[in-house]
Each structure stands twice: as structure tokens, then as C-alpha cells.
Design a protein around this motif. Structure first.
Motif, PDB file in Angstrom:
ATOM      1  N   ARG A   2      74.809  35.054  36.208  1.00  0.00           N
ATOM      2  CA  ARG A   2      74.018  35.053  37.311  1.00  0.00           C
ATOM      3  C   ARG A   2      72.833  35.985  37.440  1.00  0.00           C
ATOM      4  NH1 ARG A   2      77.861  34.744  42.762  1.00  0.00           N
ATOM      5  NH2 ARG A   2      78.254  32.652  42.583  1.00  0.00           N
ATOM      6  N   ASP A   5      70.284  34.247  35.188  1.00  0.00           N
ATOM      7  CA  ASP A   5      69.597  33.358  36.025  1.00  0.00           C
ATOM      8  C   ASP A   5      68.384  34.056  36.771  1.00  0.00           C
ATOM      9  OD1 ASP A   5      70.683  31.006  35.237  1.00  0.00           O
ATOM     10  OD2 ASP A   5      71.837  30.783  37.025  1.00  0.00           O
ATOM     11  N   ARG A  26      70.690  25.406  30.972  1.00  0.00           N
ATOM     12  CA  ARG A  26      71.575  25.953  31.733  1.00  0.00           C
ATOM     13  C   ARG A  26      72.198  24.766  32.712  1.00  0.00           C
ATOM     14  NH1 ARG A  26      72.793  31.619  32.270  1.00  0.00           N
ATOM     15  NH2 ARG A  26      71.873  32.616  30.657  1.00  0.00           N
ATOM     16  N   HIS A  27      71.500  24.370  33.348  1.00  0.00           N
ATOM     17  CA  HIS A  27      71.999  23.467  34.656  1.00  0.00           C
ATOM     18  C   HIS A  27      71.651  22.364  34.521  1.00  0.00           C
ATOM     19  CE1 HIS A  27      72.785  27.539  36.695  1.00  0.00           C
ATOM     20  NE2 HIS A  27      71.371  27.927  36.151  1.00  0.00           N
ATOM     21  N   ALA A  30      75.131  20.064  34.897  1.00  0.00           N
ATOM     22  CA  ALA A  30      75.671  20.238  36.301  1.00  0.00           C
ATOM     23  C   ALA A  30      74.863  19.235  37.286  1.00  0.00           C
ATOM     24  CB  ALA A  30      76.003  21.435  36.741  1.00  0.00           C
ATOM     25  N   ALA A  31      73.415  19.398  37.056  1.00  0.00           N
ATOM     26  CA  ALA A  31      72.616  18.505  37.907  1.00  0.00           C
ATOM     27  C   ALA A  31      72.692  17.102  37.702  1.00  0.00           C
ATOM     28  CB  ALA A  31      71.207  18.919  37.601  1.00  0.00           C
ATOM     29  N   CYS A  49      67.171  14.234  38.302  1.00  0.00           N
ATOM     30  CA  CYS A  49      67.180  15.642  37.655  1.00  0.00           C
ATOM     31  C   CYS A  49      65.806  16.133  37.402  1.00  0.00           C
ATOM     32  CB  CYS A  49      67.981  15.689  36.483  1.00  0.00           C
ATOM     33  SG  CYS A  49      69.768  15.501  36.663  1.00  0.00           S
ATOM     34  N   GLY A  70      71.554  28.247  40.491  1.00  0.00           N
ATOM     35  CA  GLY A  70      72.377  26.883  40.324  1.00  0.00           C
ATOM     36  C   GLY A  70      72.779  26.267  41.509  1.00  0.00           C
ATOM     37  N   LEU A  74      71.433  22.688  42.903  1.00  0.00           N
ATOM     38  CA  LEU A  74      72.215  21.567  43.169  1.00  0.00           C
ATOM     39  C   LEU A  74      72.192  20.960  44.364  1.00  0.00           C
ATOM     40  CD1 LEU A  74      75.638  22.249  40.981  1.00  0.00           C
ATOM     41  CD2 LEU A  74      73.394  21.050  40.205  1.00  0.00           C
ATOM     42  N   GLU A 142      82.115  18.675  33.423  1.00  0.00           N
ATOM     43  CA  GLU A 142      81.466  19.924  33.517  1.00  0.00           C
ATOM     44  C   GLU A 142      82.280  21.091  33.310  1.00  0.00           C
ATOM     45  OE1 GLU A 142      78.287  20.099  32.913  1.00  0.00           O
ATOM     46  OE2 GLU A 142      78.497  17.968  32.844  1.00  0.00           O
ATOM     47  N   TRP A 144      83.955  22.734  35.618  1.00  0.00           N
ATOM     48  CA  TRP A 144      83.736  23.657  36.639  1.00  0.00           C
ATOM     49  C   TRP A 144      85.465  23.962  37.123  1.00  0.00           C
ATOM     50  CZ3 TRP A 144      79.759  23.094  41.026  1.00  0.00           C
ATOM     51  CH2 TRP A 144      78.317  23.117  40.211  1.00  0.00           C
ATOM     52  N   HIS A 152      80.665  23.904  46.031  1.00  0.00           N
ATOM     53  CA  HIS A 152      79.629  22.863  46.043  1.00  0.00           C
ATOM     54  C   HIS A 152      79.677  22.035  47.087  1.00  0.00           C
ATOM     55  CE1 HIS A 152      76.644  20.482  44.815  1.00  0.00           C
ATOM     56  NE2 HIS A 152      77.489  19.290  44.612  1.00  0.00           N
TER      57      HIS A 152
END
Lengths: 183, 121
Positions: A2, A5, A26-27, A30-31, A49, A70, A74, A142, A144, A152
Motif C-alpha cells: 500500500r 502504491d 501491479r493491478h 486484478a482489473a 481495463c 487498487g 477496481l 488472482e 486474493w 471488493h
């Protein structure tokens, strides 16, 4: 993660291209998972994306918590994907399973086999609800954690676990039925 | 519970590294104009920031110098002698009258008698 980021967001705000590229790296996975869970079409998920990252860059000052870039991204991805899905449903009456597949790619050998697997998975995922698909993709693709998926989706962790359980069971049932039909 | 993950790797966009890099390149290329705009805006702020400190320092020095000058002028005005001495000389008043004026008081009867005695030839 974080803190990193937050620093990258600060640099990207100043126009640092390498910082922005690091945020993308990095993202993006997930995106993509979130976009795919909404749209179920890889090419559309990629477009969303790209669009979402550009929107995020243009609105970077609106990201009040850069350390949570992040999660903020999203939300943009999901909204963009939902908008595209609504537009598609208005524009076209074609069922999604008829357009599954990544256009413009030359599949040979192993690629073709992979492409077929992907298409089967995507077709089977058609029968899942959005939260089930999101839980499945974010957790099993991913990596998670349950609490991250829950955050999310905006649901309790137990609900996120239930979505994942239902998604796996339904997906296995679909894929199993297909194999039995082929056998 | 169904705790075994499903292998979804065929759906992973990074499974094909070339395709993955193309995706990243497409995003960063599309973002280039906005990043350039931000970098240019930041450089303008940097130039302003570069000149801001010296300008502020010069302003503070000027303000301090002005304040000191003004306070000296005020002091000079304060220590100037009262115009009373000059006025009595201009009117050619005698000593007793100038004394009353300096002491800022009205003459008493004895003062007036004394003055008349002095004026008498």
C-alpha cells in the motif's frame, strides 16, 4: 504494497511514466479479473481495463487514499464494465457464448488447446452470477484472500466464501457434464 | 465446502507473456499524452516554486527595511520641539508672558502686576 502504491500514485500525478507503468503491472491482473467477471469476454475485458486505467490516471487527484489505489481502480473497472455490458445489451442481441474468444490471435498447437480450455471455462462461467464469478476469478485466478474478495464485493466474508463455494460447484458440474457429453 | 481451487490459468492474461506485454504497452501508450501533460504542468509549478523562495525572502527584507524607516521617521517627528517657543518669539512677547505660555497656565493677579511694573518706563 500500500505504501508503495501511495508513492507510485504520487509520482504518477507528477507525470512519471515509469511509476504509472508499475501501477499498471501491479493491478492489471486484478482489473482484468473483475472486468472478465462482469463481461465474460476477454477482448472486452482488455478494452475496459485500458479505459479504466486511463480514467484513473485522468482522475488521479480524486483518489483520496492513494494507499488504496487498487480498490479505487477496481471500482472504476467494475463501473466501466457494467456500462459496457449495458451498452452491449442494447446494441446487440447476440448471445455472449457466440462471440467468446480472442479475436485476431493465431492459435497453434498448445495455444489452440489453451484457447479451447479458456472458451470452455468462459462458457461454463456464463451460468454463474456476477458475485460468484468475481469471487471465483479473484480468489482462484488472482490469489486474493477471502476477506479481500469480501471487501471488493461489499459483503461479509462468510458470504464471499459461499459465493466461491457455489461458483466452484456449479463450474465443476458444467465442465463435468461437457466432458460426459463428449465421452 | 468445496475447498479445492479450480485451475483457471487458461483465463490468465499473463499466461501468454507477449500478449500480456502488448496489453501493458497499449495502456501506457494511450496514457502517454496525459502523463506528458501532467509532467509539463508540474514543471511550470516547479519554476514558480524555484522563484517563490527568493521572491519571498526579498519581500520580507523590503518589508523589514520599510518598517524600520517608518519607525525612525515617527521618532523624528516626536522629538521635534513644540512650536510654542518660536511663536512667542515671532509675536515678540516679553519674558513673563512666555513663561505663562510655557507653563500653559493663565496669569494670576500678581503676575499681571509684575508684568505691568516691568513694562512701565
Amino acid at each position: 504494497m500500500r505504501d508503495a502504491d501511495a508513492r507510485l500514485v504520487e509520482r504518477a500525478r507528477a507525470g512519471d511514466a515509469s511509476a504509472f507503468e508499475q501501477l499498471v503491472r501491479r493491478h492489471l491482473r486484478a482489473a482484468y479479473a473483475v472486468a472478465l467477471s462482469v463481461l465474460r469476454e476477454p477482448a472486452d475485458a482488455e478494452d475496459v481495463c485500458q479505459d479504466a486505467f486511463l480514467t484513473a490516471l485522468e482522475r488521479l487527484e480524486e483518489c483520496k487514499r492513494p494507499d488504496r489505489f487498487g480498490a479505487w481502480l477496481l471500482q472504476i473497472v467494475r463501473n466501466r464494465a457494467l456500462n459496457l455490458r449495458r451498452a452491449q445489451s442494447v446494441r446487440s442481441a447476440l448471445p455472449l457464448e457466440n462471440v467468446v474468444g480472442m479475436a485476431g490471435r493465431n492459435d497453434t498447437g498448445q495455444q489452440a488447446e489453451r484457447s479451447e480450455l479458456r472458451d470452455r471455462l468462459l462458457a461454463a462461467m456464463e451460468h454463474l452470477s456476477y458475485p460468484q464469478r468475481a469471487a471465483l476469478l479473484l480468489h482462484d485466478l488472482e490469489g486474493w484472500r477471502h476477506r479481500e474478495v469480501a471487501a471488493h464485493l461489499g459483503v461479509p466474508e462468510s458470504t464471499a466464501r459461499a459465493y466461491l463455494f457455489q461458483a466452484r460447484r456449479r463450474l465443476r458440474a458444467r465442465l463435468g457434464a461437457e466432458l460426459m457429453e463428449e465421452g | 465446502m468445496d475447498e479445492h481451487p479450480i485451475d483457471l490459468s487458461p483465463l490468465c492474461p499473463a499466461a501468454d507473456p507477449d500478449h500480456w506485454e502488448r496489453m501493458i504497452k497499449a495502456i501506457t501508450t494511450a496514457a502517454a499524452p496525459e502523463l506528458a501533460r501532467r509532467a509539463a504542468a508540474r514543471s511550470v509549478f516547479a519554476v514558480i516554486g524555484h522563484w517563490l523562495r527568493p521572491a519571498l525572502a526579498a519581500g520580507i527584507v523590503l518589508a523589514a527595511a520599510s518598517a524600520a524607516t517608518l519607525s525612525l521617521v515617527d521618532r523624528e517627528v516626536e522629538i521635534q520641539p513644540t512650536p510654542t517657543a518660536g511663536l512667542e518669539e515671532a509675536l515678540e512677547l516679553g519674558e513673563p508672558v512666555s513663561l505663562w505660555l510655557m507653563e500653559n497656565r493663565a496669569p494670576t493677579t500678581s503676575d499681571l502686576l509684575l508684568a505691568l511694573e516691568r513694562e512701565a518706563p
